[in-house]
Design a protein around this motif. Structure first.
Motif, PDB file in Angstrom:
ATOM      1  N   THR A  94       0.818  -1.208   0.000  1.00  0.00           N
ATOM      2  CA  THR A  94       0.000   0.000   0.000  1.00  0.00           C
ATOM      3  C   THR A  94       0.853   1.260   0.000  1.00  0.00           C
ATOM      4  N   GLN A  95       2.176   1.124   0.102  1.00  0.00           N
ATOM      5  CA  GLN A  95       3.040   2.298   0.158  1.00  0.00           C
ATOM      6  C   GLN A  95       3.155   2.973  -1.202  1.00  0.00           C
ATOM      7  N   LYS A  96       3.581   4.204  -1.141  1.00  0.00           N
ATOM      8  CA  LYS A  96       3.844   5.002  -2.338  1.00  0.00           C
ATOM      9  C   LYS A  96       5.328   5.357  -2.353  1.00  0.00           C
ATOM     10  N   ASP A  97       5.869   5.569  -3.561  1.00  0.00           N
ATOM     11  CA  ASP A  97       7.263   5.992  -3.649  1.00  0.00           C
ATOM     12  C   ASP A  97       7.347   7.509  -3.522  1.00  0.00           C
ATOM     13  N   ASN A 145       7.515   9.735  -5.721  1.00  0.00           N
ATOM     14  CA  ASN A 145       6.708  10.422  -6.726  1.00  0.00           C
ATOM     15  C   ASN A 145       5.217  10.164  -6.543  1.00  0.00           C
ATOM     16  N   ASN A 146       4.842   9.582  -5.408  1.00  0.00           N
ATOM     17  CA  ASN A 146       3.463   9.269  -5.063  1.00  0.00           C
ATOM     18  C   ASN A 146       2.865   8.215  -5.998  1.00  0.00           C
ATOM     19  N   ASN A 147       3.689   7.304  -6.507  1.00  0.00           N
ATOM     20  CA  ASN A 147       3.230   6.179  -7.316  1.00  0.00           C
ATOM     21  C   ASN A 147       3.234   4.926  -6.447  1.00  0.00           C
ATOM     22  N   ASP A 148       2.353   3.990  -6.755  1.00  0.00           N
ATOM     23  CA  ASP A 148       2.332   2.720  -6.023  1.00  0.00           C
ATOM     24  C   ASP A 148       3.620   1.959  -6.296  1.00  0.00           C
ATOM     25  N   ILE A 149       4.153   1.308  -5.251  1.00  0.00           N
ATOM     26  CA  ILE A 149       5.327   0.460  -5.476  1.00  0.00           C
ATOM     27  C   ILE A 149       4.896  -0.955  -5.848  1.00  0.00           C
ATOM     28  N   ASN A 150       3.593  -1.208  -5.845  1.00  0.00           N
ATOM     29  CA  ASN A 150       3.059  -2.498  -6.242  1.00  0.00           C
ATOM     30  C   ASN A 150       2.652  -2.435  -7.706  1.00  0.00           C
ATOM     31  N   GLU A 151       3.054  -3.437  -8.473  1.00  0.00           N
ATOM     32  CA  GLU A 151       2.707  -3.506  -9.891  1.00  0.00           C
ATOM     33  C   GLU A 151       2.085  -4.873 -10.151  1.00  0.00           C
ATOM     34  N   THR A 152       0.861  -4.893 -10.658  1.00  0.00           N
ATOM     35  CA  THR A 152       0.198  -6.152 -10.981  1.00  0.00           C
ATOM     36  C   THR A 152       0.649  -6.599 -12.360  1.00  0.00           C
ATOM     37  N   ILE A 153       1.027  -7.875 -12.450  1.00  0.00           N
ATOM     38  CA  ILE A 153       1.519  -8.419 -13.719  1.00  0.00           C
ATOM     39  C   ILE A 153       0.648  -9.598 -14.124  1.00  0.00           C
ATOM     40  N   GLN A 154       0.779 -10.014 -15.360  1.00  0.00           N
ATOM     41  CA  GLN A 154      -0.068 -11.077 -15.891  1.00  0.00           C
ATOM     42  C   GLN A 154       0.630 -12.435 -15.928  1.00  0.00           C
ATOM     43  N   THR A 155       1.938 -12.472 -15.796  1.00  0.00           N
ATOM     44  CA  THR A 155       2.661 -13.739 -15.926  1.00  0.00           C
ATOM     45  C   THR A 155       3.003 -14.306 -14.563  1.00  0.00           C
ATOM     46  N   GLN A 156       2.753 -15.576 -14.395  1.00  0.00           N
ATOM     47  CA  GLN A 156       3.037 -16.257 -13.131  1.00  0.00           C
ATOM     48  C   GLN A 156       4.551 -16.402 -12.914  1.00  0.00           C
ATOM     49  N   GLU A 157       5.316 -16.490 -13.994  1.00  0.00           N
ATOM     50  CA  GLU A 157       6.764 -16.691 -13.876  1.00  0.00           C
ATOM     51  C   GLU A 157       7.448 -15.519 -13.189  1.00  0.00           C
ATOM     52  N   SER A 158       6.911 -14.328 -13.354  1.00  0.00           N
ATOM     53  CA  SER A 158       7.521 -13.137 -12.769  1.00  0.00           C
ATOM     54  C   SER A 158       6.911 -12.748 -11.432  1.00  0.00           C
ATOM     55  N   ASN A 159       6.005 -13.569 -10.919  1.00  0.00           N
ATOM     56  CA  ASN A 159       5.359 -13.243  -9.655  1.00  0.00           C
ATOM     57  C   ASN A 159       6.382 -13.168  -8.528  1.00  0.00           C
ATOM     58  N   GLY A 160       6.328 -12.097  -7.750  1.00  0.00           N
ATOM     59  CA  GLY A 160       7.192 -11.937  -6.583  1.00  0.00           C
ATOM     60  C   GLY A 160       8.517 -11.257  -6.850  1.00  0.00           C
ATOM     61  N   MET A 161       8.770 -10.845  -8.070  1.00  0.00           N
ATOM     62  CA  MET A 161      10.048 -10.192  -8.364  1.00  0.00           C
ATOM     63  C   MET A 161      10.028  -8.752  -7.862  1.00  0.00           C
ATOM     64  N   ILE A 162      11.210  -8.217  -7.614  1.00  0.00           N
ATOM     65  CA  ILE A 162      11.330  -6.835  -7.158  1.00  0.00           C
ATOM     66  C   ILE A 162      12.348  -6.102  -8.032  1.00  0.00           C
ATOM     67  N   ASP A 163      12.079  -4.834  -8.232  1.00  0.00           N
ATOM     68  CA  ASP A 163      12.993  -3.940  -8.933  1.00  0.00           C
ATOM     69  C   ASP A 163      13.656  -3.091  -7.853  1.00  0.00           C
ATOM     70  N   MET A 164      14.974  -3.191  -7.734  1.00  0.00           N
ATOM     71  CA  MET A 164      15.652  -2.468  -6.658  1.00  0.00           C
ATOM     72  C   MET A 164      16.895  -1.763  -7.152  1.00  0.00           C
ATOM     73  N   THR A 165      17.218  -0.683  -6.448  1.00  0.00           N
ATOM     74  CA  THR A 165      18.409   0.107  -6.717  1.00  0.00           C
ATOM     75  C   THR A 165      19.302   0.043  -5.488  1.00  0.00           C
ATOM     76  N   VAL A 166      20.561  -0.344  -5.689  1.00  0.00           N
ATOM     77  CA  VAL A 166      21.530  -0.432  -4.601  1.00  0.00           C
ATOM     78  C   VAL A 166      22.612   0.614  -4.859  1.00  0.00           C
ATOM     79  N   ILE A 167      22.838   1.485  -3.882  1.00  0.00           N
ATOM     80  CA  ILE A 167      23.886   2.499  -3.979  1.00  0.00           C
ATOM     81  C   ILE A 167      24.865   2.271  -2.830  1.00  0.00           C
ATOM     82  N   VAL A 168      26.107   2.013  -3.180  1.00  0.00           N
ATOM     83  CA  VAL A 168      27.164   1.793  -2.188  1.00  0.00           C
ATOM     84  C   VAL A 168      28.096   2.993  -2.225  1.00  0.00           C
TER      85      VAL A 168
END
Length: 155
Positions: free
Chosen positions: A100-103, A105-128
């Protein structure tokens, strides 16, 4: 008259040898600096991979009850040389439930997808980033290092 070097010749030889030594020392210090920077960068890259794996562990162990998902994770290396700031940009779920969180830019961080193979994946940025060597000289870092990696992962 005696055969040998005069004072001007001796001074020129000393200046010539001194110039050669100073140029050699300059290139030696540049080489040492390069190797130290390469070593620090390699350490930062290895820490970036470890921080990515640890973030995946955090996400997989986090309970999403109440549609509450992790969005930011901060990790510090054990030797206090590097900090990793991980931002999870999107969660991809096929069932429509998610976060239910927003990023920022006030966009949902949840994205509904149609393929079962990609279920549960996350898009992340790591800065070291490394600690600033000017503020903490005991870390023995030549320059500050900053690496960024954006990836699509399955926790």
């Amino acid at each position: 008259m005696r055969q040998g070097f005069g004072l001007p010749q001796v001074l020129l030889i000393i200046l010539f040898i001194g110039g050669i030594v100073s140029v050699t020392m300059k290139y030696t210090s540049l080489g040492a600096q390069h190797y130290a920077d390469s070593y620090t960068r390699e350490q930062a890259e290895l820490f970036l991979q470890s921080a990515t794996e640890e973030a995946l562990l955090h996400v997989s162990g986090h309970s999403r009850s109440g549609n509450n998902c992790l969005q930011y994770i901060n990790i510090t290396s054990p030797d206090q040389r590097f900090d990793a700031n991980i931002t999870i940009n999107k969660y991809y779920f096929s069932d429509g439930t998610g976060c239910t969180q927003k990023d920022s830019n006030n966009n949902d961080i949840n994205e509904t997808i149609q393929t079962q193979e990609s279920n549960g994946m996350i898009d992340m940025t790591v800065i070291v980033t490394s600690k600033d060597p000017k503020t903490n000289p005991s870390l023995k870092l030549a320059h500050q290092v900053r690496l960024m990696k954006r990836s699509l992962q399955r926790p």
